[in-house]
Write a protein that holds these residues in place. Structure first.
Motif, PDB file in Angstrom:
ATOM      1  N   SER A 198      -1.721  -4.520   2.496  1.00  0.00           N
ATOM      2  CA  SER A 198      -1.835  -3.416   3.467  1.00  0.00           C
ATOM      3  C   SER A 198      -0.869  -3.615   4.634  1.00  0.00           C
ATOM      4  O   SER A 198      -0.210  -4.634   4.746  1.00  0.00           O
ATOM      5  CB  SER A 198      -3.258  -3.334   3.985  1.00  0.00           C
ATOM      6  OG  SER A 198      -3.648  -4.559   4.544  1.00  0.00           O
ATOM      7  N   ALA A 221       0.842  -1.192   0.000  1.00  0.00           N
ATOM      8  CA  ALA A 221       0.000   0.000   0.000  1.00  0.00           C
ATOM      9  C   ALA A 221       0.883   1.250   0.000  1.00  0.00           C
ATOM     10  O   ALA A 221       1.900   1.301   0.707  1.00  0.00           O
ATOM     11  CB  ALA A 221      -0.928   0.001   1.201  1.00  0.00           C
ATOM     12  N   LYS A 252      -3.869   1.486  -2.954  1.00  0.00           N
ATOM     13  CA  LYS A 252      -4.585   1.108  -1.746  1.00  0.00           C
ATOM     14  C   LYS A 252      -4.984  -0.369  -1.852  1.00  0.00           C
ATOM     15  O   LYS A 252      -5.057  -0.922  -2.952  1.00  0.00           O
ATOM     16  CB  LYS A 252      -5.851   1.951  -1.606  1.00  0.00           C
ATOM     17  CG  LYS A 252      -5.622   3.452  -1.667  1.00  0.00           C
ATOM     18  CD  LYS A 252      -6.949   4.196  -1.661  1.00  0.00           C
ATOM     19  CE  LYS A 252      -6.761   5.692  -1.758  1.00  0.00           C
ATOM     20  NZ  LYS A 252      -8.060   6.414  -1.776  1.00  0.00           N
ATOM     21  N   SER A 253      -5.301  -0.968  -0.735  1.00  0.00           N
ATOM     22  CA  SER A 253      -5.693  -2.377  -0.756  1.00  0.00           C
ATOM     23  C   SER A 253      -6.930  -2.584  -1.620  1.00  0.00           C
ATOM     24  O   SER A 253      -7.076  -3.614  -2.288  1.00  0.00           O
ATOM     25  CB  SER A 253      -5.935  -2.884   0.661  1.00  0.00           C
ATOM     26  OG  SER A 253      -6.920  -2.106   1.304  1.00  0.00           O
TER      27      SER A 253
END
Length: 122
Positions: free
Chosen positions: A122, A14, A87-88
């Motif tokens: 993440s 991330a 982002k995840s």
């Protein structure tokens, strides 16, 4: 017919970046608008971004605006998707697509690639 082959997917943390590439062969690449869609596990395929045949116009889904950049090199028959600040929730199979500008931005695609997996940890 247009054949599309994506590459550049992989595992990234991330906040990191990846650049996807899509090489086209077959009919004249420069006559098509190009785009990227993505499909997360268990979810429907969604529009991500599109670029006009000349590269002068681009369009992004709200959820990637400001983080992803689409570009193309007609001399190399290639379209790119630079993905930053990942982002995840960006984890998905990313598909290259070819079609008309109106079609792509409306979700109507003439040709699909087979996809490349992007996994954001993440």
């Amino acid at each position: 017919q247009v054949q599309l082959v994506e590459s550049g997917g992989g595992l990234v943390q991330a906040g990191g970046s990846l650049r996807l590439s899509c090489v086209a062969s077959g009919r004249t690449f420069s006559s098509y608008a190009m785009g990227w869609f993505r499909q997360a596990p268990g979810k429907e395929r969604k529009f991500v971004s599109a670029i006009s045949w000349s590269g002068s116009s681009t369009y992004y889904a709200d959820f990637v605006k400001g983080r992803f950049i689409i570009s193309r090199d007609n001399a190399k028959n290639t379209v790119y998707l630079q993905m930053n600040s990942l982002k995840s929730e960006d984890t998905a199979v990313y598909y290259c697509a070819a079609g008309t500008w109106v079609g792509l931005t409306s979700g109507r695609v003439d040709y699909w690639g087979k996809g490349t997996l992007v996994t954001v940890s993440s």
